[in-house]
Design a protein around this motif. Structure first.
Motif, PDB file in Angstrom:
ATOM      1  N   GLU A 136      -2.982  18.118 -14.336  1.00  0.00           N
ATOM      2  CA  GLU A 136      -2.080  17.013 -14.589  1.00  0.00           C
ATOM      3  C   GLU A 136      -0.956  17.009 -13.549  1.00  0.00           C
ATOM      4  N   ASN A 137      -0.406  18.216 -13.272  1.00  0.00           N
ATOM      5  CA  ASN A 137       0.648  18.319 -12.254  1.00  0.00           C
ATOM      6  C   ASN A 137       0.144  17.834 -10.904  1.00  0.00           C
ATOM      7  N   PHE A 138      -1.097  18.188 -10.637  1.00  0.00           N
ATOM      8  CA  PHE A 138      -1.692  17.794  -9.367  1.00  0.00           C
ATOM      9  C   PHE A 138      -1.789  16.270  -9.262  1.00  0.00           C
ATOM     10  N   LEU A 139      -2.251  15.644 -10.348  1.00  0.00           N
ATOM     11  CA  LEU A 139      -2.336  14.185 -10.366  1.00  0.00           C
ATOM     12  C   LEU A 139      -0.947  13.551 -10.235  1.00  0.00           C
ATOM     13  N   ILE A 181       5.071  -2.111  -7.721  1.00  0.00           N
ATOM     14  CA  ILE A 181       3.998  -1.129  -7.554  1.00  0.00           C
ATOM     15  C   ILE A 181       4.382   0.221  -8.140  1.00  0.00           C
ATOM     16  N   ASN A 182       5.599   0.687  -7.779  1.00  0.00           N
ATOM     17  CA  ASN A 182       5.989   2.036  -8.192  1.00  0.00           C
ATOM     18  C   ASN A 182       6.390   2.136  -9.655  1.00  0.00           C
ATOM     19  N   ASP A 183       7.376   1.301 -10.050  1.00  0.00           N
ATOM     20  CA  ASP A 183       7.890   1.414 -11.415  1.00  0.00           C
ATOM     21  C   ASP A 183       6.933   0.800 -12.418  1.00  0.00           C
ATOM     22  N   VAL A 201       7.669   3.522  -0.952  1.00  0.00           N
ATOM     23  CA  VAL A 201       9.116   3.454  -0.705  1.00  0.00           C
ATOM     24  C   VAL A 201       9.380   3.339   0.796  1.00  0.00           C
ATOM     25  N   LYS A 202       8.601   4.076   1.569  1.00  0.00           N
ATOM     26  CA  LYS A 202       8.819   4.091   3.013  1.00  0.00           C
ATOM     27  C   LYS A 202       8.208   2.885   3.729  1.00  0.00           C
ATOM     28  N   LYS A 248       3.407  11.110  -4.364  1.00  0.00           N
ATOM     29  CA  LYS A 248       3.152  10.882  -2.933  1.00  0.00           C
ATOM     30  C   LYS A 248       2.902   9.407  -2.667  1.00  0.00           C
ATOM     31  N   LEU A 249       2.122   8.831  -3.562  1.00  0.00           N
ATOM     32  CA  LEU A 249       1.781   7.422  -3.449  1.00  0.00           C
ATOM     33  C   LEU A 249       3.042   6.567  -3.527  1.00  0.00           C
TER      34      LEU A 249
END
Lengths: 659, 75
Positions: free
Chosen positions: A308-311, A335-337, A323-324, A317-318
């Protein structure tokens, strides 16, 4: 391409699923039969340019109208939707399979009997003369060993042949002069009813006093039939259903004796017996049961946690990537929120769901689940449920989602609905962050006891719900426990992997589509009309929070932030913590919270977080498993009871402490 | 002491099924292969579910059903 429908039926523990898997491989999907909560499994394979659609009918010992899954099997068979019926039989217990076959012969013309697990039977010195069996029962027999893929090609060839040239005769089992005479008389009486069942089948069912079928004809006619029954019972000096059973088994015993080759040895299952004594003993049984449940629980977290942590890391990262990027601010927020946070909250369940089904299939395949049902039956019986209900309930403490999906192992509708309704009250791992946050601020001294009390409280509310809904809404009897304990065996990995994969895929597909819409709605509410203040008071969600907050005045947390936190908690309960973080700032969270909450209102808030509506993913599986009506009942019930108990708690303790 | 008892009351050992009291239960039990006249072996006795061995299969039976199965002790 030409298509044919193949239906598979059989007693439990005949290896029916293995045959289904061997025929269809991973080309299968699960769903529900329309309008009911019984699982439907479908798959297909292609053989000699014909597409064979295979339908796995519920595993059952008989065909009566009294249980939902059997009604499905009957209806499916009489509407003659299948071109061919495969009856999977177990070579170790042919009598029982033949008993079922005799009943099925009244319903379907085109049948192949698949004598499965012949390797086990042969090891015990049991072998049957198939040609002789075929002659006596006028039906094709095929031998297979499903888990070794032996005989499957032959089975496919026979299915192909029988689909090309179906037989058109019903097999008539002769019950003897007296009964046959009555059967024709009953057929005469019921012939005016335009029912879709074969007349002889219906007559037999009514003769057997099957209430479901009796209710299909009117009382006047049943009175006439009842006179016949009384006459027959006088003649045989026994209840008629017993006469029919004895007639059938009498013939079957004869057939089995006549076709058995080799000497039947007394089965050596002493080791199984000894193990069974330990596993089901009134003292060691429960101990082992809880140990195994704990182990599953633990394994899900030990392996599920890191995955789960990995996901989570990938999702992070996504988000960073977006953001960048040069996209406009609102798209990035959407997309993010919106999407990543929303859809992600469901995807994060995947490792645990996969592990749960994986471990569960292993327990099922080894034969332990049947023993567990025996152990739990005593306790569960007291609250009015079937022994098997204990298994999904306990797993609810890990995560409600797989637990509710796990209610598929329950056959009775009542057990299934009641268990599903109580599961959301089991403190799943997502509630823990909420408890940890509040207890670390307000109950530093006895954090453990406070958290434990919440777990206990959830169980009590669960039992209360079962009692209330069980007595008020579901009058029907809980199914009594009769369960076969299969010999212990080494799990068959192909079965386990197919099972696990099919179920996980099903969850992902269902959850994925609906949560997407939900995520969009929540994002819109949080983002507009003031884009600079995501989730704040000036946005719709804040207003909604302010709007609902007066309801919580009596529980001691009538401010809009608590309202917003609870709304976000619908996504996933741990988001309650995250929302407070966003709204109050993570740095001074403890200080700010201790201004807003008192220990009493904090506990009341934890009660609310525990009880109020299931999270979105749980909601989705609930809807899938028990239908929208019961899901809505569960939803409003949990909102109501959460609010009620938080108010009662807050008011009582405020009064007691003189506040 | 009578040798005829309810299945829910007996200890481990070999028994003969003499009667099954309710017609619905008779049908249910016959579907799973338990018939009047069968010789069964009790592996786990009540209280709680009873486990019996009948022919080649082991079957767990809830206490409520075990109460309606009448058995006689085999010597």
């Amino acid at each position: 391409m030409e298509e044919k429908i193949v239906a598979i039926v059989g007693n439990p523990n005949t290896g029916k699923t293995t045959i289904f898997n061997a025929l269809t491989g991973s080309r299968q999907k699960i769903g529900n039969w329309p309008g009911v909560t019984v699982e439907k499994k479908e798959g297909y394979y292609i053989y000699k340019n014909i597409k064979f659609n295979v339908i796995d009918l519920p595993g059952t010992y008989t065909l009566t109208g009294e249980s939902e899954d059997q009604k499905i099997a009957i209806d499916f068979l009489i509407q003659n939707k299948s071109d061919i019926l495969i009856v999977v039989a177990n070579g170790l217990n042919l009598e029982r399979s033949l008993y079922f076959l005799i009943l099925l012969r009244e319903l379907h013309k085109n049948i192949i009997v698949d004598l499965n697990m012949v390797d086990l039977a042969e090891k015990e010195g049991i072998n049957y003369d198939l040609l002789h069996l075929e002659k006596l029962l006028k039906v094709k027999f095929v031998k297979t060993v499903g888990n070794k893929n032996i005989g499957i090609e032959n089975l496919k060839e026979e299915i192909y042949k029988r689909c090309k040239e179906p037989t058109s005769e019903f097999f008539i089992f002769n019950y003897g002069e007296e009964i046959e005479k009555s059967i024709s008389e009953i057929i005469d009486i019921i012939k005016e009813f335009n029912l879709s069942y074969p007349k002889r089948f219906l007559a037999l069912k009514i003769l057997e006093k099957d209430e479901y079928f009796i209710n299909l004809i009117n009382f006047e006619n049943y009175k006439k039939i009842n006179d016949l029954i009384v006459k027959l019972e006088k003649f045989f000096n026994k209840p008629i259903e017993r006469v029919l059973i004895e007639k059938r088994y009498g013939i079957i015993h004869g057939i089995v004796k006549e076709t058995l080759i080799g000497r039947k040895k007394e089965l050596k299952i002493e080791i199984t017996e000894k193990v069974d004594k330990i596993l089901t003993n009134n003292f060691s049984g429960p101990l082992i049961f809880f140990l195994i449940m704990f182990l599953i629980f633990d394994l899900i977290f030990v392996f599920g946690g890191p995955l789960e942590n990995f996901l989570e890391l990938i999702l992070e990262k996504l988000k960073n990537f977006f953001v960048k990027s040069d996209l406009s601010v609102w798209i990035i927020s959407l997309i993010n929120d919106g999407i990543i946070s929303g859809v992600g909250s469901v995807i994060l369940f995947l490792p645990k769901i996969f592990l749960f089904f994986f471990l569960f299939s292993i327990l099922e395949d080894t034969g332990y689940i049947a023993r567990a049902a025996i152990v739990a039956d005593r306790l569960m019986h007291k609250i009015g449920l079937h022994g098997k209900s204990a298994i999904p309930s306990i797993l609810g403490f890990g995560c409600n989602v797989p637990a509710i999906m796990g209610t598929r192992i329950l056959e009775g509708k009542k057990d299934k609905i009641l268990t599903s309704i109580s599961i959301p009250f089991m403190s799943c791992s997502a509630r823990l962050p909420v408890y940890l946050l509040f207890t670390s601020i307000f109950f530093k001294e006895n954090q453990g006891i406070i958290i434990f009390s919440l777990y206990l409280f959830g169980i009590i509310v669960g039992i209360l719900s079962i009692k209330i809904f069980g007595s008020v809404f579901l009058k029907e009897e809980s199914l009594p426990l009769i369960i076969e304990l299969p010999p212990f065996r080494i799990p068959y990995w192909k079965n386990i992997l197919i099972e696990t994969w099919t179920r996980t895929k099903y969850f992902l597909k269902k959850a994925g589509t609906i949560i997407f819409v939900g995520a969009l709605v929540l994002w819109l509410l949080s983002y507009f009309p003031d884009p600079n203040n995501y989730g704040g008071e000036s946005n719709f969600i804040g207003r909604l929070g302010s709007f609902i907050s007066p309801i919580f005045k009596f529980s001691g947390f009538g401010f809009w932030q608590a309202g917003v936190a609870l709304i976000f908690g619908i996504y996933a309960k741990e988001l309650v913590v995250g929302t407070f973080g966003t709204l109050f700032g993570f740095e001074n969270l403890s200080n700010t919270l201790s201004i807003y909450f008192s220990p009493i209102s904090a506990y009341a808030f934890m009660i609310m977080s525990l009880l109020y509506m299931p999270c979105l993913a749980t909601f989705l599986v609930l809807k899938r498993e028990i239908g929208i009506k019961w899901t809505l009942i569960s939803l409003f019930w949990s909102l109501f009871i959460g609010w009620l108990f938080s108010v009662i708690f807050y008011q009582t303790f405020t009064f007691l402490t003189g506040g | 002491m009578t040798k005829i008892k309810r299945l829910s009351e007996v200890k481990e050992g070999k028994y003969k099924v003499i009667d099954i009291l309710k017609p619905g239960k008779l049908k249910k039990l016959s579907n799973i292969g338990i018939l009047i006249g069968d010789i069964i072996e009790v592996i786990k006795s009540g209280p709680g579910p009873v486990i019996i061995k009948n022919k080649n299969t082991t079957i767990g039976i809830g206490y409520g059903i075990a109460m309606d199965i009448i058995v006689e002790k085999m010597e």
